[in-house]
Design a protein around this motif. Structure first.
Motif, PDB file in Angstrom:
ATOM      1  N   LEU A  51     -16.701 -22.692 -19.525  1.00 13.54           N
ATOM      2  CA  LEU A  51     -15.431 -23.320 -19.184  1.00 13.54           C
ATOM      3  C   LEU A  51     -15.121 -23.113 -17.710  1.00 13.54           C
ATOM      4  CD1 LEU A  51     -13.188 -22.318 -22.230  1.00 13.54           C
ATOM      5  CD2 LEU A  51     -14.582 -24.359 -21.920  1.00 13.54           C
ATOM      6  N   ALA A  52     -14.607 -24.154 -17.083  1.00  9.52           N
ATOM      7  CA  ALA A  52     -14.234 -24.059 -15.663  1.00  9.52           C
ATOM      8  C   ALA A  52     -12.832 -23.480 -15.550  1.00  9.52           C
ATOM      9  CB  ALA A  52     -14.282 -25.446 -15.022  1.00  9.52           C
ATOM     10  N   GLU A  53     -12.655 -22.550 -14.605  1.00 12.95           N
ATOM     11  CA  GLU A  53     -11.346 -21.997 -14.325  1.00 12.95           C
ATOM     12  C   GLU A  53     -10.859 -22.569 -12.999  1.00 12.95           C
ATOM     13  OE1 GLU A  53     -11.243 -17.797 -14.531  1.00 12.95           O
ATOM     14  OE2 GLU A  53     -12.014 -17.697 -16.586  1.00 12.95           O
ATOM     15  N   ILE A 107      -4.121 -27.208 -17.091  1.00 12.10           N
ATOM     16  CA  ILE A 107      -4.646 -25.930 -17.580  1.00 12.10           C
ATOM     17  C   ILE A 107      -4.136 -25.686 -18.998  1.00 12.10           C
ATOM     18  CG2 ILE A 107      -4.850 -24.908 -15.279  1.00 12.10           C
ATOM     19  CD1 ILE A 107      -2.299 -23.335 -15.843  1.00 12.10           C
ATOM     20  N   ASP A 108      -4.941 -24.988 -19.770  1.00 19.49           N
ATOM     21  CA  ASP A 108      -4.573 -24.644 -21.140  1.00 19.49           C
ATOM     22  C   ASP A 108      -5.322 -23.358 -21.495  1.00 19.49           C
ATOM     23  OD1 ASP A 108      -3.368 -26.522 -23.678  1.00 19.49           O
ATOM     24  OD2 ASP A 108      -4.499 -24.723 -24.202  1.00 19.49           O
ATOM     25  N   VAL A 120      -9.923 -30.398 -18.088  1.00 20.56           N
ATOM     26  CA  VAL A 120      -8.880 -29.399 -18.323  1.00 20.56           C
ATOM     27  C   VAL A 120      -9.460 -28.032 -17.991  1.00 20.56           C
ATOM     28  CG1 VAL A 120      -7.287 -28.416 -20.011  1.00 20.56           C
ATOM     29  CG2 VAL A 120      -7.908 -30.833 -20.160  1.00 20.56           C
ATOM     30  N   TYR A 121      -8.749 -27.249 -17.212  1.00 18.33           N
ATOM     31  CA  TYR A 121      -9.207 -25.931 -16.813  1.00 18.33           C
ATOM     32  C   TYR A 121      -8.666 -24.880 -17.783  1.00 18.33           C
ATOM     33  CZ  TYR A 121     -10.460 -28.128 -12.388  1.00 18.33           C
ATOM     34  OH  TYR A 121     -11.014 -28.941 -11.436  1.00 18.33           O
ATOM     35  N   TYR A 122      -9.469 -23.872 -17.983  1.00 15.87           N
ATOM     36  CA  TYR A 122      -9.034 -22.766 -18.839  1.00 15.87           C
ATOM     37  C   TYR A 122      -8.195 -21.796 -18.010  1.00 15.87           C
ATOM     38  CZ  TYR A 122      -9.021 -18.499 -21.553  1.00 15.87           C
ATOM     39  OH  TYR A 122      -8.614 -17.373 -22.228  1.00 15.87           O
ATOM     40  N   GLY A 123      -7.010 -21.466 -18.503  1.00 17.92           N
ATOM     41  CA  GLY A 123      -6.168 -20.528 -17.775  1.00 17.92           C
ATOM     42  C   GLY A 123      -4.836 -20.313 -18.463  1.00 17.92           C
ATOM     43  N   LEU A 135      -1.720 -19.666 -11.697  1.00 23.16           N
ATOM     44  CA  LEU A 135      -0.877 -20.743 -11.180  1.00 23.16           C
ATOM     45  C   LEU A 135      -1.259 -21.096  -9.743  1.00 23.16           C
ATOM     46  CD1 LEU A 135       2.623 -19.612 -12.528  1.00 23.16           C
ATOM     47  CD2 LEU A 135       1.267 -21.560 -13.315  1.00 23.16           C
ATOM     48  N   HIS A 136      -1.493 -20.066  -8.940  1.00 25.22           N
ATOM     49  CA  HIS A 136      -1.868 -20.317  -7.542  1.00 25.22           C
ATOM     50  C   HIS A 136      -3.216 -21.040  -7.475  1.00 25.22           C
ATOM     51  CE1 HIS A 136      -2.099 -19.696  -3.219  1.00 25.22           C
ATOM     52  NE2 HIS A 136      -3.353 -19.277  -3.398  1.00 25.22           N
ATOM     53  N   ALA A 137      -4.194 -20.557  -8.269  1.00 22.25           N
ATOM     54  CA  ALA A 137      -5.518 -21.178  -8.258  1.00 22.25           C
ATOM     55  C   ALA A 137      -5.464 -22.618  -8.760  1.00 22.25           C
ATOM     56  CB  ALA A 137      -6.494 -20.358  -9.107  1.00 22.25           C
ATOM     57  N   ALA A 138      -4.512 -22.910  -9.663  1.00 21.42           N
ATOM     58  CA  ALA A 138      -4.404 -24.252 -10.229  1.00 21.42           C
ATOM     59  C   ALA A 138      -3.661 -25.214  -9.311  1.00 21.42           C
ATOM     60  CB  ALA A 138      -3.700 -24.191 -11.580  1.00 21.42           C
TER      61      ALA A 138
END
Length: 607
Positions: free
Chosen positions: A396-398, A432-433, A449-452, A460-463
């Motif tokens: 999964l991509a973060e 993200i989810d 959709v990114y995993y987080g 939140l900052h990375a997203a």
């Protein structure tokens, strides 16, 4: 004298009801489950406790109907197509586990010096897991319809089916087994198959017309009596054929699972099922013969520990062999490591034909009862001490330093709908989810959709929260949504935050947390639905729109007042204790009067 006898029987009934009513909620409240509560209560009031009940075997015999009714209700939830889809688990997983456990537990008996027939009967009885305990615990934990719960149900179904050939094997192992002719054996099998065929034919062609005819009478008590007749009649038919009563009730439930009377049957049987199943566990608790346990406590203790450990190891091994995850395999092993109520049937049959003597039968029965009693306690301990399951995020991509226009936290049903118009307009979205399986599924449908976890500031900052023009909180977890809103407004106070609210109270909490906009997830859909209802009832479209908008205005005013802790006093239209519905009704009446006046004026002008 008769009055004294009746009073004595009434004391037993009151003792049973009182013990169950007190113990079950108490044990469930402290996290040990209602089953252990019933067992403890039965031990307390039984002949080896306070002696309030003197004949536990008679009560246990009646209470077995609770297991029968329980399996009937389970059968109602198992449509034939669903059972067909489970066939690999029933005859693959179930058969492998049962055969593996029989071999391992028979080896335990031989190790302790039992003869081969005794070792086989003793081990086989312990292989038959308590359907009542396991199903009740799965239901209490809402695991019955999960994939891991369905695997356990499949195994239990195979064990119920296995009681038939196992009873036949016990007859063959009996010292006088050689006197049973081949013709008699074939006759017994023929009777069993004939009973099964009769039940299938009756369920397929007779039961629906039967219930339809009774329903036309309109007598509720007749329908209840008919439901009990079907359950007990099918169980009795199987019993006369030498098969399992529980299997007959289950099969009747399956045959009625697609009937239009299914829910009515379930509602009629449920009260009897609950009471009798509780009575069954009380009876099991009362049947614990403390005198036998104390006299043979070493044998009983060693048998319980050895059988449960060996059976648990085999269950775990079979699960892992068939690629089940470690946590699911371990949970299944702990939940199914006990013996079950069908062991009493098997041991009684073995004792009647001379395989087991009285002392051995008593020790084995005590072993089964104690294993059943400790299972809820062992499960409760496991739930408390077991490490929380880790989320598999492999592949999964973060999120990492993403620049976007809109950040969506939570990409479930709500988030997916929100995203579509935004994507259509060309906005750049970061989604993200924290549900890893869902992220994988979304990827299969082309969504990135990114995993987080949106409640973690670094995620939140990375997203891309710092560069977002709007942050949308679309998760369905009320507490987490408020927490995320507080973190976002603290870290990024200039970014607009829009949130999905569960209900009115949650919406107020979100606004207090600083969100710029919230909407209750069912609010607009319910208003649209109400508008459609009014149009179906013949209201004009303009009037419907006016009424709905009037409600919106009133709701906004009420909401604003509730936000600051006040009580809504409303506009000048409100008098006394009038509610919004009264206002809308008044508005509707005025609109109708106006329309009627306009129509009258038009008619008058035309004449």
């Amino acid at each position: 004298m008769a009055a004294e006898g009746n009073a004595g029987e009434l004391v037993q009934v009151v003792a049973l009801l009182g013990a169950g009513v007190i113990a079950a909620p108490l044990f469930k409240r402290i996290g040990l489950g209602s089953v252990l509560g019933y067992l403890a209560a039965g031990l307390a009031i039984g002949p080896f406790g306070l002696k309030l009940v003197s004949d536990p075997q008679a009560i246990l015999h009646i209470a077995e109907l609770g297991v029968v009714m329980f399996l009937f209700i389970i059968g109602l939830e198992m449509q034939p197509s669903r059972l067909w889809n489970m066939r690999k688990d029933i005859f693959g997983l179930g058969a492998l586990q049962v055969l593996g456990c029989i071999a391992a537990l028979m080896a335990v008996g031989l190790t302790f010096g039992q003869s081969a027939p005794v070792a086989f009967v003793a081990g086989t009885g312990f292989v038959l897991t308590s359907t009542a305990i396991v199903m009740q615990m799965l239901q209490e934990r809402n695991h019955l319809h999960t994939p891991k719960g369905q695997h356990i149900v499949a195994i239990l179904l195979f064990e119920d089916l296995a009681i038939v050939p196992l009873l036949a094997i016990v007859t063959l192992l009996a010292p006088q087994g050689e006197t049973v002719t081949v013709v008699e054996r074939l006759q017994s099998l023929g009777i069993g198959f004939a009973a099964l065929a009769a039940l299938v034919i009756a369920g397929r062609y007779l039961l629906n017309p039967f219930f339809r005819l009774l329903a036309q009478s309109g007598a509720r008590e007749v329908m209840t009596a008919a439901a009990l007749l079907v359950v007990l009649g099918s169980a009795l038919l199987m019993d006369f054929a030498g098969l399992s009563m529980a299997m007959g009730a289950f099969l009747a439930g399956v045959l009625l699972s697609e009937s239009s009377f299914r829910h009515q049957l379930e509602a009629d049987i449920e009260p009897f099922r609950g009471i009798l199943l509780g009575l069954f566990f009380l009876g099991v608790g009362m049947a614990v013969d403390l005198a036998v346990i104390f006299a043979n406590w070493q044998h009983v203790l060693v048998a319980v520990v050895a059988y449960m450990i060996v059976k648990g190891v085999v269950i775990y091994g079979v699960a892992r062999l068939l690629k089940a995850p470690h946590a699911e395999s371990l949970g299944r092993a702990i939940l199914m490591a006990q013996g079950g109520e069908f062991a009493f049937v098997l041991y009684a049959a073995a004792a009647s034909v001379g395989i087991l003597d009285a002392d051995t039968n008593a020790v084995l029965t005590a072993t089964i009862v104690i294993s059943m009693a400790v299972t809820p306690l062992v499960v409760a301990i496991y739930v408390r001490v077991a490490p929380k399951p880790t989320v598999d995020t492999s592949g999964l991509a973060e999120p990492e330093n993403i620049e976007n226009t809109v950040l969506i936290i939570g990409f479930g049903r709500f988030g997916q709908i929100v995203s579509q118009p935004l994507l259509a307009r060309g906005y750049t979205l970061s989604m993200i989810d924290k549900d890893a399986e869902f992220v994988r599924d979304a990827g299969d449908f082309g969504f990135k959709v990114y995993y987080g976890d949106g409640s973690r500031p670094e995620i939140l900052h990375a997203a891309g929260a710092a560069t977002a023009k709007a942050i949308l909180i679309c998760i369905d977890d009320r507490e987490a949504a408020v927490k995320i809103a507080e973190i976002v407004k603290e870290e990024y106070p200039l970014v607009p935050v829009l949130a999905r609210a569960y209900d009115r109270g949650h919406a107020i909490d979100l606004l207090k947390a600083g969100v710029d906009y919230q909407i209750r997830e069912t609010y607009e859909s319910a208003l649209d639905f109400s508008g459609e209802v009014m149009q179906v009832l013949g209201e004009e479209e303009e009037l419907v729109a006016s009424v709905v908008e009037e409600f919106r205005e009133i709701d906004r005013e009420r909401f604003a007042m509730e936000q600051v802790g006040g009580i809504y006093a409303g506009r000048s239209l409100i008098k006394g204790n009038a509610q919004p519905a009264d206002i809308i009704s008044a508005r509707t009446a005025r609109e109708r009067e106006r329309k009627a006046a306009e129509q009258a004026a038009v008619k008058e002008a035309a004449t």
